[in-house]
Design an enzyme around this catalytic site. Structure first.
Site, PDB file in Angstrom:
ATOM      1  N   GLU A 284       8.564  57.355  48.167  1.00  0.00           N
ATOM      2  CA  GLU A 284       7.602  57.747  49.197  1.00  0.00           C
ATOM      3  C   GLU A 284       6.160  57.648  48.721  1.00  0.00           C
ATOM      4  O   GLU A 284       5.255  57.367  49.492  1.00  0.00           O
ATOM      5  CB  GLU A 284       7.920  59.156  49.730  1.00  0.00           C
ATOM      6  CG  GLU A 284       8.038  60.215  48.654  1.00  0.00           C
ATOM      7  CD  GLU A 284       8.816  61.457  49.109  1.00  0.00           C
ATOM      8  OE1 GLU A 284       9.707  61.341  49.960  1.00  0.00           O
ATOM      9  OE2 GLU A 284       8.535  62.545  48.585  1.00  0.00           O
ATOM     10  N   VAL A 285       5.930  57.854  47.436  1.00  0.00           N
ATOM     11  CA  VAL A 285       4.551  57.786  46.929  1.00  0.00           C
ATOM     12  C   VAL A 285       3.957  56.395  47.132  1.00  0.00           C
ATOM     13  O   VAL A 285       2.746  56.244  47.275  1.00  0.00           O
ATOM     14  CB  VAL A 285       4.480  58.176  45.442  1.00  0.00           C
ATOM     15  CG1 VAL A 285       5.096  57.111  44.557  1.00  0.00           C
ATOM     16  CG2 VAL A 285       3.041  58.422  44.997  1.00  0.00           C
TER      17      VAL A 285
END
Lengths: 256, 315, 256, 315
Positions: A51-52
């Site tokens: 997700e980063v």
């Protein structure tokens, strides 16, 4: 038969559920370990998304978090967080791999609080991307330690939707992702009945009995007619897996 | 912030190409008590720590902080009183350091201090704010208890008949962002994942940018594809090497894991959790005369080692 | 007094309307020429944005189009087209500089068709970014050759909104941008009445009479009580401007 | 395309990391008559000309083409019959070559062949498609006749009370895109403005990528910030040097202005406009045996000169 602990067993079973060429989201800890293990064993082209903002990084040593530079090294792209999460909504993510503090009969996950949110007994860290993965991944695998207090009739808070109240509730609410396909624990594998969308035991791990699983489940767990027994971890699987976590940060002998 | 007010603040501000370099103190003086402040980075990557450090030193109070995932800095903001509310998708020290006991203390005493959204939900709030629209449809959070506690409105798409949720935009007063390089006008180049920094920079009324290194404008023009945030979004530029420490800055330095671990373990063991954090604040935040003196507390060995581990050529 | 042609005069008047430090969108042709000229004369920090994805490029030789590599050289950033256009919607663009085939009393612009769209006499190229600029720029300047067939009572098609039917119509429809502030032509400068939002002549260029302007306008054009006469182009302005278009691609002596 | 069908096509397709290199012929055979095809680039920058060239050669018919701004390629697509409808914000040869007489011929005969949107309006259609949402609110086009002819729905934001327009998403069958470099898996790096290519790549069911140069995957991983389109969006990769010619490719070559001018002037002067374009098609599209033979018609002098003018170091 090789000697292995519950964490090792669960990770290997999680790994086997993944197929080469899939695009997956995997959270830190056991899900990520399963994914990297799958890459080493049978799915070299499995692409992991974080997700980063990491796409198909080369993970050599296990990061503490999936959200740091170490976890996105040698990615093929480093998109913004929102773009990563929108890949889920658009249908690009074949598998979302989740854990959770509580899981209920219909595969709903709670990672927000024990008790009510207005008067929590324990405030937990919260959704992160888990709600988004559960909402929109094409299918979800849950990986968890199997105990009564985790497998509850109804989660205290639906952080991440499984099949909600069961039946067609998920579809009716407008969700597109496929929902939970498998729950993989140290005792066995559970899937969901096509109509009721209730968790059903479909396989037990070697040496585990149906009764033991039902005992450690906080709701009445149906058992599939053709209950299977999984193939035990091979020497090769165990050797490869242990090399990924030499400090046993995740592969501890006790609960995980 | 009100949709029309949020636009008007952009319309009226001086957005021109001008030298925006200033000190950390001056930059942070743009932030007021009770402001809504969006924090760049995610978990412990590219946190604009220098600005948070100065916010705590200036004794700002009751700010609503937005961050995609919060880490230890949330403890420090809560205990110092700087943070009245955390708006985030996840709040903890770090997976291997367990759930934040400070977060638990505050959020269990007053649940409204921790406003939870899903990560995409929160991202979409900033995206809508950045796009100049008051809300945006999504499938995420549909049917969950997050939908209910956030009081989100359902919406049926008039073209497709699809059932959607509407996510309200957010336009914070200030966004604080740390980049690897920038020029004095505020053209910022971020390497590695930009997290939500681009969206927050466009959504906020004001942007404070700290950067590892101020480079010449010509260097920016040599590689314009790498510019994530253009000058007209930015109001203050502060050159601040190691500005994320002890968190990491992609390609420049990794986290000071040993120092985070020291804090994390110390907090786990401490009987008086709040007292432990207050002592930490005193030592690391209030006592140092300036940011280099703060870095000095970590020591050269820690900085050199974090750099050795974290450096990615050619950044 | 220096000798100059209508195109040169109009561009110089357009240029004078711009201020240093502004962020502007300028279309190809005369608007862009005005902007670059302003940078040379009095607004060195004027930042020009192009819809293709150029932020504050250094334009040395006049590009044929604002949408090619030549026009975005040495930009400080090269965002996606949608991000460029959304800067307008968010309020970042101080001035939008437009032309148009037809302009009406309330500053509405037509660049779509002469006649109706169902049965066009002439199908024109269309909006491009003009509608978006007119909708959302903080203020709009229109630059145009002044003739009866261009300045019409009501445009055949509202491609880009001015004040729509006048009065509060623009605000009522929900638009946020400030609308048209000035119309700059080879004859004079027009602004809009605060209440009726009708085009009003506020200045004539040297040697131009009020009557001449009204004659070449296709609707009844009110004249401001304090009608001004603009300062004629200086030698310096003309010299600087002519150096920008040595081939006289835009600065032709006739209509433009 | 229907919202649910558009998602299902992504769900079901093979998105894995695999070698996607193929020939121009094979790649274009993925496109069917009457498909909706989004064309990358804008006006005459980074047009995927090679794919358009092959579409015309394969006698595809009645395709709906989407492009932010259309240039001369629109003439060729109309006259060849490949294009049944142009969906765009602007359609002309180029400012200095006047309004396209071919566009006028087609659009004045049948106005439905030119579907006009504002540039932001069209961009938002792709953005919504890329985000996996069926529509998106905007202020653009409000009150204009474009709002009316497009039959757009009004929407009042339930949080702010703001009056907005809703723009419907578009999910084309195929997006065709040209990048400076890409690897064999389809990880594409675009330099200079990416136009709407990123949005269209995510919105479309299939993506055909042509590229000036296929590079090693390790080269992509050396600079992951430059990757605009990840492999899982892409279905076919074709290495095609000068693949935009006579249009331009940022940093590699400028347009062949003299050749565009020749066409533009020729068309202006020609009495039989359609006949003129048919001859052009015959010479440039149907006669050449392959793409290099097509480039040969422009000649080495033209290619070398366009490269000399257009090259931006270090691209």
């Amino acid at each position: 038969m090789s000697d292995y602990n519950p964490a090792e067993l669960t990770v290997i079973m999680g790994s086997r559920a993944l197929q080469d060429g899939q695009i997956i989201f995997a959270g830190a800890g056991l899900p990520l370990l399963s994914a990297i293990h799958a890459q080493k064993m049978h799915a070299p082209s499995l692409a992991i998304l974080f997700e980063v903002g990491g796409v198909a990084p080369r993970i050599t040593s296990l990061p503490r978090s999936t959200n740091e530079a170490r976890s996105v090294r040698r990615s093929v792209a480093t998109p913004a967080t929102i773009d990563m999460m929108l890949y889920l909504q658009r249908g690009f993510v074949d598998v979302g791999f989740l854990g959770g503090a509580q899981i209920d009969r219909h595969g709903n996950i709670n990672s927000s609080c024990i008790g009510t949110l207005e008067k929590p007994k324990v405030r937990l860290p919260g959704s992160g991307g888990a709600n988004d993965i559960a909402s929109s991944a094409n299918r979800v695998f849950i990986i968890s330690y199997h105990e009564k207090r985790r497998f509850v009739e109804k989660v205290d808070f639906v952080t991440s939707p499984g099949f909600l109240e069961g039946g067609q509730a998920r579809e009716k609410t407008g969700l597109m992702g496929g929902g939970v396909e498998k729950v993989i624990t140290n005792l066995g594998i559970m899937e969901f009945d096509k109509n009721s969308r209730s968790m059903t035991l479909t396989a037990v791990h070697p040496g585990i009995t149906e009764e033991e699983v039902r005992e450690k489940t906080g709701f009445e767990l149906p058992v599939a007619e053709d209950l299977k027994t999984t193939t035990p971890p091979s020497e090769e699987e165990l050797r490869s897996l242990r090399a990924l976590d030499p400090e046993k940060r995740y592969l501890k002998a006790g609960d995980f | 912030m009100d949709y029309r007010k949020a636009r008007q603040e952009i319309v009226e501000k001086n957005k021109g190409i001008r030298d925006k370099r200033t000190t950390l103190e001056e930059a942070v003086s743009m932030i007021n008590d009770k402001d809504h402040v969006a924090v760049g980075g995610l978990q412990y990557t590219r946190t604009p720590m220098g600005v948070l450090w100065e916010i705590i030193r200036q004794k700002k109070q009751d700010i609503t902080f937005y961050k995609p995932l919060m880490s230890f800095e949330g403890d420090w903001l809560f205990v110092s009183g700087a943070m009245g509310k955390a708006v985030t998708s996840w709040f903890s020290g770090g997976v291997t350091w367990g759930v934040s006991k400070i977060m638990r203390t505050f959020a269990e005493r007053d649940p409204s201090t921790f406003e939870e959204w899903s990560l995409l939900g929160l991202s979409l709030r900033f995206k809508a704010g950045a796009m100049g629209i008051p809300c945006i449809p999504t499938k995420t959070m549909l049917g969950s208890d997050l939908e209910k506690i956030r009081g989100l409105k359902r919406f049926t798409c008039p073209y497709s008949g699809e059932e959607m949720l509407l996510i309200p935009a957010v336009n914070p007063d200030v966004a604080i962002i740390h980049s690897q390089i920038a020029d004095k006008y505020g053209n910022a180049q971020i390497f590695g994942p930009p997290c939500l920094d681009i969206e927050t920079a466009k959504a906020a009324s004001k942007v404070i940018l700290t950067t590892e290194q101020i480079v010449d404008n010509e260097h920016i023009r040599d590689a314009p594809n790498s510019t994530n945030i253009p000058f007209f979004c930015v109001d203050a530029v502060v050159e601040l090497p190691f500005g994320c420490y002890p968190h990491e800055c992609y390609g420049r330095y990794e986290p000071a894991y040993e120092k985070l671990g020291e804090y994390g373990q110390g907090l786990l063991k401490a009987e008086d959790k709040i007292g432990f954090v207050q002592e930490y604040l005193d030592k690391y935040f209030y006592q140092p005369a300036d940011f280099p003196e703060y870095l000095d507390l970590f020591g050269v060995r820690s900085l050199v080692e974090a750099t050795r581990r974290g450096r990615i050529w050619p950044l």
